[in-house]
Write a protein that holds these residues in place. Sequence first.
Motif, PDB file in Angstrom:
ATOM      1  N   PHE A  23     -55.864 -14.625  34.554  1.00 61.86           N
ATOM      2  CA  PHE A  23     -55.750 -14.397  35.984  1.00 61.86           C
ATOM      3  C   PHE A  23     -57.025 -14.801  36.717  1.00 61.86           C
ATOM      4  N   GLN A  24     -56.894 -15.074  38.003  1.00 58.34           N
ATOM      5  CA  GLN A  24     -58.048 -15.394  38.840  1.00 58.34           C
ATOM      6  C   GLN A  24     -59.046 -14.248  38.890  1.00 58.34           C
ATOM      7  N   SER A  25     -58.527 -13.026  38.948  1.00 58.83           N
ATOM      8  CA  SER A  25     -59.381 -11.847  39.145  1.00 58.83           C
ATOM      9  C   SER A  25     -59.875 -11.234  37.834  1.00 58.83           C
ATOM     10  N   PHE A  26     -59.680 -11.931  36.718  1.00 57.62           N
ATOM     11  CA  PHE A  26     -60.137 -11.533  35.379  1.00 57.62           C
ATOM     12  C   PHE A  26     -59.343 -10.341  34.827  1.00 57.62           C
ATOM     13  N   GLN A  58     -64.586 -14.496  32.889  1.00 59.48           N
ATOM     14  CA  GLN A  58     -63.389 -15.317  32.687  1.00 59.48           C
ATOM     15  C   GLN A  58     -63.277 -15.771  31.243  1.00 59.48           C
ATOM     16  N   ARG A  59     -64.399 -16.034  30.584  1.00 56.55           N
ATOM     17  CA  ARG A  59     -64.354 -16.380  29.164  1.00 56.55           C
ATOM     18  C   ARG A  59     -63.813 -15.211  28.330  1.00 56.55           C
ATOM     19  N   ALA A  60     -64.231 -13.997  28.674  1.00 55.10           N
ATOM     20  CA  ALA A  60     -63.704 -12.817  27.983  1.00 55.10           C
ATOM     21  C   ALA A  60     -62.206 -12.688  28.223  1.00 55.10           C
ATOM     22  N   PRO A  88     -57.424 -19.833  37.468  1.00 56.04           N
ATOM     23  CA  PRO A  88     -58.486 -19.260  36.624  1.00 56.04           C
ATOM     24  C   PRO A  88     -59.898 -19.557  37.102  1.00 56.04           C
ATOM     25  N   THR A  89     -60.047 -20.536  38.003  1.00 58.86           N
ATOM     26  CA  THR A  89     -61.382 -20.884  38.516  1.00 58.86           C
ATOM     27  C   THR A  89     -61.569 -20.469  39.968  1.00 58.86           C
TER      28      THR A  89
END
Length: 218
Positions: free
Chosen positions: A81-84, A140-142, A160-161
């Motif tokens: 997701f965008q918001s992690f 975001q990597r997590a 995602p970015t």
Amino acid sequence: MIQVSQVTKRYGGETVLHNVDFHLETGDFAMLQGRSGSGKSSLLKLLYREIDADEGTIRFRQIPIGQTLKHVLRREIGIVFQSFQLIEQKTVFENIALAGKAVGRPMAEIETEAMRLLDRVGLRNKKDAFPGTLSGGQQQRAAIVRALLNKPSLLLADEPTGNLDKETAADILQLLKELHEEEEMTMLIVTHDDLLLTQQQAKIWTVEDGKVHEQAIT
């Protein structure tokens, strides 16, 4: 892998998607673009059954998605997701482990796979850190590791970015492309950033006026 046929989705009196035909082949690295509010995220939500279509059919591996049990989809489809969407009170490892626990994987198996992926994305030394201490790119990597933990055959990434600066966004997109190849999975990335579309070879789809149109591979 995914076949969307004559799908319509409405919110109240507004039709967001109208008679959409869309297919994603096994092994594709694809991007779905369109303006804000065009229906990109709605299409993704239909694919992982957060919402249901009003009309039409969606098949995953030839089976109507409504007949696929949600715990099966959790194994087969990873979501970024965008918001992690990391839980602030849990460590990086604990956030990742939740995905494995949700489908009943043994903890030893969860830990082995989590550490393999954390190594791959350069976060092994952050496994005991809390999300609030990480940069946006690290969070975001997590989140990507969490999505990959159950070895899904399909990864869906919704903007995602979107919360990252341009340099970090490019790094995350490159990571996703590399993982697509290394993990041998199908990947669909939603974005409104035209610049990102020029940075990787991908199948491009555009959502416009409630329809999905295929473009040439860039």
